[in-house]
Design an enzyme around this catalytic site. Sequence first.
Site, PDB file in Angstrom:
ATOM      1  CB  ALA A   2     -30.309   9.041  43.025  1.00  0.00           C
ATOM      2  CG  ASP A   3     -33.165   8.105  36.932  1.00  0.00           C
ATOM      3  OD1 ASP A   3     -33.749   7.022  37.117  1.00  0.00           O
ATOM      4  OD2 ASP A   3     -32.786   8.491  35.809  1.00  0.00           O
TER       5      ASP A   3
END
Length: 201
Positions: A74-75
């Site tokens: 994820a970011d």
Amino acid sequence: MRRLWLASASPRRAQLLASIGVKVHQVLRPEIDETPHTGESPEDYVRRMASEKAAVGWQRLAEQERRVAALLAADTSVVFDGQILGKPDNDEHARQMLGLLSAREHQVLSAVTVITDTGIDHVLSESRVRFATLSDADISAYVSSGEPMDKAGSYALQGFGALFVEHLSGSYSGVVGLPLAETGHLLRQAQVPIWQQGERN
């Protein structure tokens, strides 16, 4: 059922997964270049970061492990006036960012990628956060706490930074670092068990 590998250096993401009963089999810390491309939109940037982290992590798994694994990356980025606000370089940089956010609304984008041996799924969560008016004393005290220094946008919603938030529209957990409703959907599709007893913090 598949076991989950987490490609993230953020302890908050593992904690968020544990809060919905998801057991992380192992954590990988993929090293990638996080420099935005020229002309790249914030939405494209966070999607690309999540995808690249996932791809690097997946390559590190043995072929035998891939048959029973799902890998999540994820970011999360804080965006103000179309510009990505990353982690501050120093105290003064943190003060500048907090001054920009004071009494204004900003966007938080959180992208998630899940890879299995049958394919890749992606999701993008968008939230909007409005800060109260911050005095110079507020900003100085918060920066002195040290909390802003490793946080995108120079604040932590799950920490002292919650005092600044007047309104949030979207995903609370997405602002913290992992949108759980969207992530839960991806994990169900990937056949990763959720709601496991004993995994909540």
